[in-house]
Design a protein around this motif. Structure first.
Motif, PDB file in Angstrom:
ATOM      1  N   ARG A  87       0.831  -1.198   0.000  1.00 11.71           N
ATOM      2  CA  ARG A  87       0.000   0.000   0.000  1.00 11.71           C
ATOM      3  C   ARG A  87       0.878   1.266   0.000  1.00 11.71           C
ATOM      4  O   ARG A  87       0.651   2.210  -0.757  1.00 11.71           O
ATOM      5  CB  ARG A  87      -0.921   0.014   1.219  1.00 11.71           C
ATOM      6  N   ASN A 100      -2.392   7.740   2.709  1.00 14.51           N
ATOM      7  CA  ASN A 100      -2.810   6.347   2.488  1.00 14.51           C
ATOM      8  C   ASN A 100      -4.212   6.071   3.024  1.00 14.51           C
ATOM      9  O   ASN A 100      -4.506   5.003   3.539  1.00 14.51           O
ATOM     10  CB  ASN A 100      -1.810   5.376   3.143  1.00 14.51           C
ATOM     11  N   SER A 118       1.291   3.714  -3.224  1.00 13.72           N
ATOM     12  CA  SER A 118       0.859   5.104  -3.092  1.00 13.72           C
ATOM     13  C   SER A 118       1.996   6.065  -3.429  1.00 13.72           C
ATOM     14  O   SER A 118       1.798   7.066  -4.123  1.00 13.72           O
ATOM     15  CB  SER A 118       0.358   5.367  -1.667  1.00 13.72           C
ATOM     16  N   HIS A 156      -3.849  -6.635  -4.865  1.00 10.21           N
ATOM     17  CA  HIS A 156      -3.798  -5.216  -5.215  1.00 10.21           C
ATOM     18  C   HIS A 156      -4.131  -4.983  -6.687  1.00 10.21           C
ATOM     19  O   HIS A 156      -4.648  -3.912  -7.039  1.00 10.21           O
ATOM     20  CB  HIS A 156      -2.424  -4.642  -4.862  1.00 10.21           C
TER      21      HIS A 156
END
Length: 524
Positions: free
Chosen positions: A429, A464, A433, A510
């Motif tokens: 993540r 995030n 990002s 993801h």
């Protein structure tokens, strides 16, 4: 057929209810379905089920193999290629050989050729059964990858053994050089046809003006075309479906839209759910017909033969697992192996106990002709059918019910993860990002200052936090966001290919998130 249609509909409802029960009591659903089918078959007035082997080979097998090829990780398959290859080919041959000698020695009237025929039928473990059991217990990722990879290929190797044994029984001779040439063609031809067909379907998806519905229809057609084409030229249809499916799975993000990918997963999961349920239910329902053909062999003697062959399969697989570990310990001194760490005695024991048999074994047994070409009844056909059923039933009941207990008891070491799944997820993540934010600021600096949506997007990636899209997004902002999502997708795929030890399941999760984000834009 039409008069039995309500019965088949009721079977599907029963299957759904039994799988609900299996999930509730944490038992692998193939076990309940086979037992339920067996119980239903004794109810007076129930239609007699006669399973056509062509129905299983043509209707059931291609889509189930194709879906499994799409689900497996190519990276994991390649990483464990040596152990998977040895289990899918060498262990299957060793198992068939063991069954051949045991059957020839202990079962009256069984020649060595008939023993090999039986060995080819019962040697491949069933992937669906193992997968249904493993979802209730936690096992190391490497173990599930090996079992998934083995299940993709062992059906092909066992059916090749089965074909050669059929020729030996029918002709009374075995010409080794003809068999070697035929074996080579089955392997090379099957893989080649699968890759060629996969490439053609990939181009069709990419260049034809298809939508999501058309793409899904093409994915239904693909496995059948691969299988039928390969079988028509006497190569391996199983290998064709597996190789073609792996190619398309590995390239899916280059020719399928996010809509096609998301809808396709849901449709295929539902289809395979029904197919798997029907297959295991039909195995139980077919027992009366199999038992009726035993003839002079007593039912208890036939059960004893089935138990003996089951024991042979279990012992041969466990010996093979420990033999594979021993071979790896020697081979690591001369070649680079996937992992140099010693797995101990526990991992081979668990893998050895995952040898549940299923649909391919029953279909192969049923495909034995009633008579030889000269009109003589096929020797021991009915007994082979019954032994196959007993093997399926015993491995599902005994191994299937005890495998979760064994896994919990031996406490398998987990060599796979250097960080926890939660840490890996957070890492992806944060890095994803950061990558998207950097790309946005360098490539779209002007648009970032002009569009509130992109500024909101930048803040979301900075902290995030969850993205809150609103209906005020502009066409220009949407175009930028789609490009950013494409960049994220490419970054994930590149990271997956570069970092060989990173868990691909996290990457795939993801990729689905990105597909869902892209899908949401259709409604904004």
């Amino acid at each position: 057929m039409l008069e039995h249609f309500p019965f088949y509909l009721s079977l599907i409802v029963i299957i759904v209810l039994l799988i609900m029960l299996a999930n509730k009591i944490k038992v692998a659903y193939p076990v309940l379905l086979v037992v339920a089918g067996l119980a239903i078959s004794f109810i007076p007035g129930i239609p007699v089920i006669r399973i056509d082997p062509e129905l299983i080979f043509i209707i059931f097998l291609p889509p189930l193999l194709y879906e499994a090829a799409w689900a497996i990780s190519w990276k994991e398959l390649w990483h464990w290629r040596r152990i998977i290859g040895s289990f899918a080919f060498i262990v299957v041959f060793f198992t068939a050989l063991s069954v051949a000698f045991v059957a020839n020695h202990f079962i009256p009237g069984f020649s060595l050729a008939l023993g090999f025929l039986l060995g080819g039928i019962v040697s491949p473990p069933d992937a669906v059964s193992a997968g249904a059991i493993l979802k209730f217990v936690k096992v190391p990722r490497r173990m599930s990858s090996i079992l998934e990879g083995e299940s993709l290929l062992n059906d092909a190797s066992s059916l090749i053994i089965f074909r050669f044994a059929m020729i030996a029984v029918a002709t009374g001779q075995f010409i080794w050089y003809e068999a070697a040439l035929s074996f080579s063609w089955m392997l090379i031809g099957g893989v080649g046809i699968g890759l060629l067909a996969g490439w053609l379907f990939m181009k069709a998806h990419k260049y034809l003006p298809t939508d999501a519905n058309m793409d899904i229809v093409l994915t239904f057609v693909a496995p059948y075309m691969m299988y039928i084409t390969a079988e028509s030229v006497h190569s391996s249809g199983v290998l064709a479906v597996v190789s073609g499916g792996l190619l398309l799975s590995n390239k899916r993000h280059s020719f399928l839209s996010s809509t096609s990918r998301l809808r396709g997963v849901n449709v295929w999961e539902s289809l395979c759910f029904v197919l798997n349920g029907l297959v295991f239910m039909l195995i139980g329902l077919d027992l009366p017909e199999i038992t009726a053909g035993l003839g002079d062999v007593s039912i208890w003697a036939a059960i004893g033969y089935g138990a003996l062959i089951t024991l042979t399969l279990v012992i041969a697989r466990i010996i093979s697992c420990y033999g594979a570990v021993f071979t790896t310990l020697i081979a690591r001194n001369f070649i680079t192996v996937a992992d140099t760490r010693h797995p101990g005695y526990r991992s081979p024991l668990v893998i050895g106990w995952t040898g549940m048999r299923g649909v391919v074994s029953l279909a192969a047994a049923l495909s034995i002709p009633v008579k030889l070409d000269n009109g003589i009844p096929f020797p021991q056909r009915n007994l082979i059918l019954f032994i196959t059923f007993i093997v399926i039933l015993l491995t599902l009941l005994v191994q299937g019910l005890t495998l979760p207990f064994l896994i919990r008891k031996v406490k398998l070491p987990d060599f796979d993860a250097t960080i926890s799944e939660e840490e890996a997820d957070l890492q992806i993540r944060q890095q994803l990002s950061a990558h998207a934010l950097g790309y946005l600021r360098t490539q779209y600096a002007t648009q970032l200052n002009e569009h509130a949506f992109l500024q909101q997007l930048a803040r979301k990636w900075e902290d995030n936090s969850a993205l809150q899209l609103d209906n005020g997004i502009t066409t220009a902002g949407k175009a930028v966001y789609i490009d950013l999502l494409a960049q994220q997708r490419q970054w994930l795929l590149l990271k997956n290919s570069r970092e060989k030890t990173f868990d691909e399941e996290i990457i795939r999760k993801h990729l689905v998130y990105i597909d869902l984000e892209e899908e949401k834009l259709r409604f904004l």
